[in-house]
Design a protein around this motif. Structure first.
Motif, PDB file in Angstrom:
ATOM      1  N   MET A 156      40.862  72.573  47.042  1.00  0.00           N
ATOM      2  CA  MET A 156      39.600  73.971  47.156  1.00  0.00           C
ATOM      3  C   MET A 156      38.630  72.838  44.997  1.00  0.00           C
ATOM      4  O   MET A 156      39.322  72.539  44.781  1.00  0.00           O
ATOM      5  CB  MET A 156      40.566  75.491  46.147  1.00  0.00           C
ATOM      6  CG  MET A 156      39.225  76.353  45.527  1.00  0.00           C
ATOM      7  SD  MET A 156      40.279  77.056  45.160  1.00  0.00           S
ATOM      8  CE  MET A 156      39.740  78.596  46.826  1.00  0.00           C
ATOM      9  N   ARG A 157      37.225  73.212  45.814  1.00  0.00           N
ATOM     10  CA  ARG A 157      36.360  73.477  44.586  1.00  0.00           C
ATOM     11  C   ARG A 157      36.081  74.660  43.293  1.00  0.00           C
ATOM     12  O   ARG A 157      35.247  75.880  44.427  1.00  0.00           O
ATOM     13  CB  ARG A 157      34.935  72.650  44.703  1.00  0.00           C
ATOM     14  CG  ARG A 157      35.151  71.390  46.298  1.00  0.00           C
ATOM     15  CD  ARG A 157      34.236  70.031  46.159  1.00  0.00           C
ATOM     16  NE  ARG A 157      33.526  70.551  45.280  1.00  0.00           N
ATOM     17  CZ  ARG A 157      32.436  69.721  45.199  1.00  0.00           C
ATOM     18  NH1 ARG A 157      31.567  69.004  46.077  1.00  0.00           N
ATOM     19  NH2 ARG A 157      31.220  69.537  44.008  1.00  0.00           N
ATOM     20  N   PHE A 158      36.069  74.189  42.512  1.00  0.00           N
ATOM     21  CA  PHE A 158      35.428  75.449  41.843  1.00  0.00           C
ATOM     22  C   PHE A 158      34.606  74.671  40.550  1.00  0.00           C
ATOM     23  O   PHE A 158      35.069  73.844  40.018  1.00  0.00           O
ATOM     24  CB  PHE A 158      36.439  76.898  41.671  1.00  0.00           C
ATOM     25  CG  PHE A 158      37.643  75.738  40.995  1.00  0.00           C
ATOM     26  CD1 PHE A 158      37.625  75.769  39.089  1.00  0.00           C
ATOM     27  CD2 PHE A 158      38.754  75.615  41.843  1.00  0.00           C
ATOM     28  CE1 PHE A 158      38.480  75.117  38.709  1.00  0.00           C
ATOM     29  CE2 PHE A 158      39.723  74.611  41.349  1.00  0.00           C
ATOM     30  CZ  PHE A 158      39.720  75.169  40.171  1.00  0.00           C
TER      31      PHE A 158
ATOM     32  N   THR B  88      34.515  75.961  36.333  1.00  0.00           N
ATOM     33  CA  THR B  88      35.449  77.284  35.405  1.00  0.00           C
ATOM     34  C   THR B  88      33.896  77.318  34.829  1.00  0.00           C
ATOM     35  O   THR B  88      33.286  76.672  34.508  1.00  0.00           O
ATOM     36  CB  THR B  88      36.057  75.955  34.543  1.00  0.00           C
ATOM     37  OG1 THR B  88      37.101  75.682  35.819  1.00  0.00           O
ATOM     38  CG2 THR B  88      36.842  77.133  33.717  1.00  0.00           C
TER      39      THR B  88
ATOM     40  N   GLN C  97      34.180  79.985  39.373  1.00  0.00           N
ATOM     41  CA  GLN C  97      33.198  80.207  40.655  1.00  0.00           C
ATOM     42  C   GLN C  97      33.219  79.217  41.701  1.00  0.00           C
ATOM     43  O   GLN C  97      33.173  77.901  41.433  1.00  0.00           O
ATOM     44  CB  GLN C  97      32.094  80.381  40.117  1.00  0.00           C
ATOM     45  CG  GLN C  97      31.299  80.907  41.383  1.00  0.00           C
ATOM     46  CD  GLN C  97      29.644  81.396  40.567  1.00  0.00           C
ATOM     47  OE1 GLN C  97      29.020  80.895  39.730  1.00  0.00           O
ATOM     48  NE2 GLN C  97      29.547  83.033  40.461  1.00  0.00           N
ATOM     49  N   ALA C  98      33.590  79.976  43.174  1.00  0.00           N
ATOM     50  CA  ALA C  98      34.041  78.996  43.787  1.00  0.00           C
ATOM     51  C   ALA C  98      32.046  78.475  44.220  1.00  0.00           C
ATOM     52  O   ALA C  98      31.206  79.094  43.678  1.00  0.00           O
ATOM     53  CB  ALA C  98      34.309  78.757  45.690  1.00  0.00           C
TER      54      ALA C  98
ATOM     55  N   ASP D  89      30.660  79.272  47.166  1.00  0.00           N
ATOM     56  CA  ASP D  89      29.856  80.207  47.438  1.00  0.00           C
ATOM     57  C   ASP D  89      29.653  81.740  46.525  1.00  0.00           C
ATOM     58  O   ASP D  89      29.517  81.854  47.343  1.00  0.00           O
ATOM     59  CB  ASP D  89      30.419  80.721  49.047  1.00  0.00           C
ATOM     60  CG  ASP D  89      31.846  80.995  48.862  1.00  0.00           C
ATOM     61  OD1 ASP D  89      32.768  81.149  47.335  1.00  0.00           O
ATOM     62  OD2 ASP D  89      32.908  81.704  49.203  1.00  0.00           O
TER      63      ASP D  89
ATOM     64  N   SER E 206      32.230  82.735  44.496  1.00  0.00           N
ATOM     65  CA  SER E 206      32.719  83.615  45.008  1.00  0.00           C
ATOM     66  C   SER E 206      33.923  83.509  44.156  1.00  0.00           C
ATOM     67  O   SER E 206      34.072  82.528  43.326  1.00  0.00           O
ATOM     68  CB  SER E 206      34.280  83.955  46.111  1.00  0.00           C
ATOM     69  OG  SER E 206      34.375  82.536  46.463  1.00  0.00           O
TER      70      SER E 206
ATOM     71  N   VAL F  15      37.295  82.849  41.034  1.00  0.00           N
ATOM     72  CA  VAL F  15      38.376  82.246  41.083  1.00  0.00           C
ATOM     73  C   VAL F  15      39.305  82.662  40.097  1.00  0.00           C
ATOM     74  O   VAL F  15      38.904  82.253  39.493  1.00  0.00           O
ATOM     75  CB  VAL F  15      38.013  81.283  41.582  1.00  0.00           C
ATOM     76  CG1 VAL F  15      39.098  80.231  41.570  1.00  0.00           C
ATOM     77  CG2 VAL F  15      36.945  81.081  42.713  1.00  0.00           C
TER      78      VAL F  15
ATOM     79  N   ILE G 177      42.278  81.006  38.371  1.00  0.00           N
ATOM     80  CA  ILE G 177      43.951  80.958  38.543  1.00  0.00           C
ATOM     81  C   ILE G 177      44.439  80.698  37.171  1.00  0.00           C
ATOM     82  O   ILE G 177      44.450  80.584  36.180  1.00  0.00           O
ATOM     83  CB  ILE G 177      43.010  78.793  38.337  1.00  0.00           C
ATOM     84  CG1 ILE G 177      42.771  79.088  39.548  1.00  0.00           C
ATOM     85  CG2 ILE G 177      44.767  77.942  38.710  1.00  0.00           C
ATOM     86  CD1 ILE G 177      41.429  77.060  39.583  1.00  0.00           C
TER      87      ILE G 177
END
Length: 142
Positions: free
Chosen positions: A1-3, A5, A28-29, A31, A33, A35, A37
């Motif tokens: 998964m890429r995001f 921070t 934030q991803a 797309d 959305s 995230v 963690i």
């Protein structure tokens, strides 16, 4: 998964096993959305420069004695360090090209790391009636 921070926050939390340190990253991803963690296997740490009069062959012995003394001094408040490492390295944020003997000291909580940092900043440790003044130079507390 890429995001990507956006912000992270580290803090002490109470768990069934006792207090510990956790990091929460808000991201934030691709797309867009949100995230969140939660990282639970992180230990706060501080680096401290050992006194310069400790010769290189004696660093492991002195570090063990210093660690044992820190455990003894801080256990009353449940702030004992959990482990330590030693290395000859350049302390960050200091303008020097000389490698110094350093200890990286790990803790269960941020509060424990701050307690030790303040202790080392103010007082020497006495081991066999010899005063050892450690210089805390960096941390991951804040």
């Amino acid at each position: 998964m890429r995001f990507k921070t956006i912000v992270w926050d580290g803090r002490d939390v109470k768990t069934k096993e006792g207090p510990k340190f956790e990091v929460f990253a808000f991201a934030q991803a691709p797309d867009r959305s949100p995230v969140t963690i939660q990282i639970t296997d992180v230990e706060p740490w501080i680096h401290a420069v050992l006194p310069s009069d400790i010769s290189e062959p004696m660093v492991p012995v002195a570090a063990k004695a210093i660690f044992d003394q820190l455990v003894k001094k801080l256990e009353r408040d449940d702030h004992s360090p959990t482990k330590y490492e030693t290395a000859f390295r350049l302390p960050y944020y200091y303008y020097t090209d000389k490698e110094e003997p350093c200890m990286k000291i790990h803790f269960k909580t941020e509060e424990a790391a701050k307690h030790c940092y303040n202790l080392l900043n103010r007082w020497p440790l006495y081991i066999n009636r010899v005063a050892y003044k450690l210089q805390p130079v960096e941390d991951n507390i804040d």
